[in-house]
Design an enzyme around this catalytic site. Structure first.
Site, short mmCIF file in Angstrom:
data_model
loop_
_atom_site.label_atom_id
_atom_site.label_comp_id
_atom_site.label_asym_id
_atom_site.label_seq_id
_atom_site.Cartn_x
_atom_site.Cartn_y
_atom_site.Cartn_z
N HIS A 280 0.71 -1.34 0.08
CA HIS A 280 -0.02 -0.05 -0.11
C HIS A 280 0.99 1.35 0.12
CE1 HIS A 280 1.10 0.09 4.11
NE2 HIS A 280 0.87 1.20 4.24
N1 UDP Z 1 -3.69 -5.21 8.94
C1 UDP Z 1 -4.95 -5.73 9.11
N2 UDP Z 1 -5.71 -5.96 8.09
C2 UDP Z 1 -5.12 -6.33 6.82
C3 UDP Z 1 -3.91 -5.61 6.58
C4 UDP Z 1 -3.05 -5.27 7.88
O1 UDP Z 1 -5.41 -5.75 10.30
O2 UDP Z 1 -5.85 -6.61 6.03
C5 UDP Z 1 -3.02 -4.66 10.02
C6 UDP Z 1 -1.67 -5.58 10.24
O3 UDP Z 1 -2.02 -6.74 11.35
C7 UDP Z 1 -0.95 -4.46 10.87
C8 UDP Z 1 -1.17 -3.18 10.30
O4 UDP Z 1 -2.39 -3.63 9.92
O5 UDP Z 1 -0.71 -4.33 12.30
C9 UDP Z 1 -0.45 -2.61 9.47
O6 UDP Z 1 -0.81 -1.49 8.73
P1 UDP Z 1 -0.43 -1.16 7.44
O7 UDP Z 1 0.24 -1.96 6.57
O8 UDP Z 1 -1.87 -0.27 6.72
O9 UDP Z 1 0.47 0.24 7.40
P2 UDP Z 1 1.81 0.53 8.08
O10 UDP Z 1 2.10 -0.57 9.21
O11 UDP Z 1 2.66 0.31 6.74
O12 UDP Z 1 2.10 1.94 8.57
#
Ligand code: UDP
Length: 362
Positions: A193
């Site tokens: 993403h």
């Molecule tokens: N996550 C979730 N459902 C999904 C995809 C990710 O609950 O379908 C959770 C995952 O367990 C993690 C978090 O979202 O804790 C990560 O978020 P994201 O990848 O959107 O953002 P980033 O961590 O890169 O800032």
């Protein structure tokens, strides 16, 4: 009063343990959502999972980067001027975090940055600028790992650095996924993403190509981020035909999938952390990462964003799976990060009281 400000799904996950710990300490805390993520799949279900009620829900008028930043900044400034806020907290590296840091600073409110000190050493990433600015003006800097704390020390930050661990482990422990025997782990889970991956048509195309080829021989599940889906449509690209594409999954369901997968292919920050904790080998689809711990611990490979590099990393892990599939439960702390952050916040608030009102010995 403490304001806990969140804008996106991972911010809710990582802020929840802090809010619960602040409440256990009897500290008044109000939750603000900034509207960056706003629907039930990306925000509502996460608030519900962690039993959080929103006190102020801001609404974004603009969705572009600058417009949303200005909307959040001015709305937060309004909340801070109407409420007796002593400390604002934000977690991570989004527009919400930068706006909270600046709104707090300009309102004479303390700012605490949760997940401080992460550095990818790539200044072109918008998240890196947000982190550096938030850390430069934060009063309390909660570093999740030793590497993050060292980055802050090297930058001579003014704020007080607290090595707390990452609240993602606290969150995971509040609903741990079922342990799946190694032999029963199956399939590849995907999350993609980030702006630098999906906003560049050629880069997104290369990742889709890798997933198309991978799905010829592996079961691949991809709970797709709304941003990624809208970019695929905007760029007129094709979804990989054999990949099982779903809506984003709630946190409990996602952790179950992650704990039972043989491999995760991701550009997510939080997923890199959870993968290491759960021992799910991780192919990091990035040119650099601000979470070197997962790679250094041998649970992941930094694959870059070329199709061949992604497929090579996947091949290397799948052919030598036992070497990579090793949980490192304490790589990101001891699961008490929320508690440590709440203790530091209590100390900060105490230090702002007139001397005669402070606890004896405080
Ligand atoms: N996550 C979730 N459902 C999904 C995809 C990710 O609950 O379908 C959770 C995952 O367990 C993690 C978090 O979202 O804790 C990560 O978020 P994201 O990848 O959107 O953002 P980033 O961590 O890169 O800032």
């Amino acid at each position: 009063m403490i304001l806990a400000v969140v804008g996106t799904r991972p911010e809710v996950i990582k802020m929840a343990p802090v809010i619960h710990a602040l409440r256990r300490h009897g500290l008044p805390v109000k939750l603000v959502t900034t509207g960056q993520h706003h629907d039930v799949r990306m925000m509502g279900s996460f608030l519900e999972t962690f039993g959080l009620e929103v006190d102020h829900a801001l609404t974004l008028v603009h969705r572009d980067l600058l417009g949303s930043f200005i909307d959040i900044l001015s709305a937060l400034a309004g909340v801070m001027s109407r409420t007796k806020v002593a400390l604002a907290l934000a977690v991570g590296d989004t527009t919400t975090v930068l706006a909270t840091a600046l709104a707090a600073r300009k309102s004479g409110v303390g700012f605490g940055h949760i997940e401080a000190g992460l550095r990818a050493f790539s200044r072109e990433l918008p998240e890196e600028e947000h982190r550096i600015c938030a850390d430069a003006i934060g009063d309390l800097l909660f570093a999740p790992t030793r590497i993050a704390a060292e980055n802050l020390v090297r930058e001579h930050v003014n704020g007080a650095v607290h090595l707390t661990g990452n609240t993602i482990l606290d969150a995971l422990r509040s609903h741990p996924p079922t342990a799946v025997p190694r032999a029963r782990r199956a399939g590849v889970l995907v999350t993609i993403h980030r702006q630098e991956t999906v906003d560049d048509r050629r880069c997104l195309g290369r990742v889709l190509d890798a997933l198309t080829r991978l799905s010829v021989r592996e079961l691949v599940e991809w709970p797709i981020h709304p941003r990624t889906l809208s970019k695929i449509i905007e760029f007129d690209l094709d979804l990989p035909p054999n990949v099982h594409i779903t809506e984003p999954i709630g946190h409990i369901g996602f952790l179950e999938r992650l704990a039972s997968a043989r491999l995760v292919v991701t550009d997510s920050g939080g997923v890199q952390e959870e993968a290491a904790i759960l021992g799910t080998p991780c192919v990091c689809v990035r040119e650099s990462t601000e979470r070197p711990e997962t790679i250094d611990a041998g649970v992941g490979l930094l694959a870059g964003t070329q199709t061949a590099g992604i497929l090579a990393a996947i091949g290397e892990i799948l052919t030598d799976w036992d070497r990579f599939a090793r949980p490192v439960p304490h790589l990101y702390g001891d699961g008490r990060a929320g508690e440590k952050i709440a203790e530091a916040c209590a100390g900060f608030l105490e230090s702002k009281l007139p001397v005669h009102l402070r606890a004896v010995g405080g």
